[in-house]
Design an enzyme around this catalytic site. Structure first.
Site, PDB file in Angstrom:
ATOM      1  N   CYS A  28      -0.384  14.086 -33.905  1.00 22.57           N
ATOM      2  CA  CYS A  28      -1.672  14.734 -33.700  1.00 22.57           C
ATOM      3  C   CYS A  28      -2.715  14.150 -34.649  1.00 22.57           C
ATOM      4  O   CYS A  28      -2.418  14.032 -35.836  1.00 22.57           O
ATOM      5  CB  CYS A  28      -1.525  16.239 -33.953  1.00 22.57           C
ATOM      6  SG  CYS A  28      -3.060  17.150 -33.878  1.00 22.57           S
ATOM      7  N   PRO A  29      -3.905  13.803 -34.236  1.00 18.44           N
ATOM      8  CA  PRO A  29      -4.491  14.011 -32.901  1.00 18.44           C
ATOM      9  C   PRO A  29      -4.414  12.777 -32.008  1.00 18.44           C
ATOM     10  O   PRO A  29      -5.059  12.731 -30.979  1.00 18.44           O
ATOM     11  CB  PRO A  29      -5.954  14.270 -33.255  1.00 18.44           C
ATOM     12  CG  PRO A  29      -6.216  13.324 -34.394  1.00 18.44           C
ATOM     13  CD  PRO A  29      -4.911  13.232 -35.161  1.00 18.44           C
TER      14      PRO A  29
END
Lengths: 84, 195
Positions: free
Chosen positions: A17-18
């Protein structure tokens, strides 16, 4: 739903993430209308992240998500179609 | 009583009411269409983040949120001020530290954390964890944010205050901006965050 319908494949294995969503956006922008992007990730959070992203993005449609094990590693595959 | 009322005088007000309602409905429909067009004309939605912290842990949330919002089609501005400037400082951003003291989530008690070299040690532990978990580095996140069209801004007043130079920052970082431009961006934005 299957790989043969995907026009492009984005490999974000090993990225967290991200990055899966951010890179999906980048690859998605390069698609032509009607084409499907296959995203291959190892981040388990990508399942809800990419589904949420597709839901909020006007011309993106999530056409499938699959879980598989490749070389002893959990892999998440996402298929997103550009509708227009 | 109502049974005495002639049928003819009953029909007229009813027809009138239906016609009135229809007219109102049409007017409202037109209004909604107009408002929709107005909203669409507004262009993409906007998010503004004010980044004020320069520790390793606090550098991540603004960059991650900014890149994610850009992926959702948002126009994103991150205004870096005070210690937040360290995130955009090309050299310092690679050497951001954790603070052991006053952070109850750190694995060392405050008294130990205050010893010389402790911040360096806990920072190294955190960096190892970041690498192990394949979390992007701050440098990678900055490159990603810029590539996604995020406007990374460095507050001019803090640049002067800390004695930095425009060249100290990553390429494509916006300098020469102040509180007024940040405020204006916040007024126009759908989401405003202070980190």
């Amino acid at each position: 739903m299957s790989t043969e319908t995907a026009a492009e494949t984005l490999d974000v294995k090993g990225q967290n993430c991200p990055m899966p969503v951010v890179k999906t956006r980048g690859a998605f922008d390069d698609l032509a209308a009607g084409e499907v992007l296959e995203v291959i990730a190892t981040d388990s959070g990508s399942v809800s992240d990419i589904a949420g992203w597709a839901e909020s993005t006007d011309n993106a449609e999530l056409v499938g998500q699959e879980e598989a094990t490749e070389d002893g590693e959990d892999v998440y595959k996402h298929y997103v179609r550009k509708t227009e | 009583m109502s049974a005495d009322t002639p049928a003819s005088s009953d029909a007229d007000p009813e027809t009138e009411t239906v016609a009135d309602l229809q007219a109102r409905l049409e007017a409202l429909e037109t209004e909604v269409t107009d408002l929709r067009t107005e909203v669409d004309d507004d262009g993409p939605q906007k998010m503004v983040i004010i980044a004020t912290k320069g520790t390793l842990d606090m550098a991540y949330p603004p960059l991650i949120l900014a890149s994610t919002a850009a992926a959702f089609g948002y126009d994103v501005t991150v205004f870096h001020t005070f210690w937040g400037l360290e995130i955009l400082h090309e050299e310092n951003s690679k050497n951001l530290q954790l603070s052991s003291v006053g952070n109850p989530n750190m694995p060392v008690p405050n008294l130990i954390g205050a010893l010389p070299g402790m911040d360096r040690m806990t920072t190294r532990m955190m960096r190892n964890k970041i690498a192990e978990n394949e979390v992007a580095s701050i440098e990678e996140l900055i490159e990603t944010a810029i590539a996604s069209g995020v406007d990374l801004q460095a507050c001019q007043m803090t640049i002067d205050l800390l004695g930095y130079d425009e060249d100290d920052f990553y390429d494509d970082v916006t300098t020469g901006v102040g509180a007024a431009s940040a405020f204006q961006d916040m007024v126009d934005a759908d989401i405003q965050l202070l980190v």
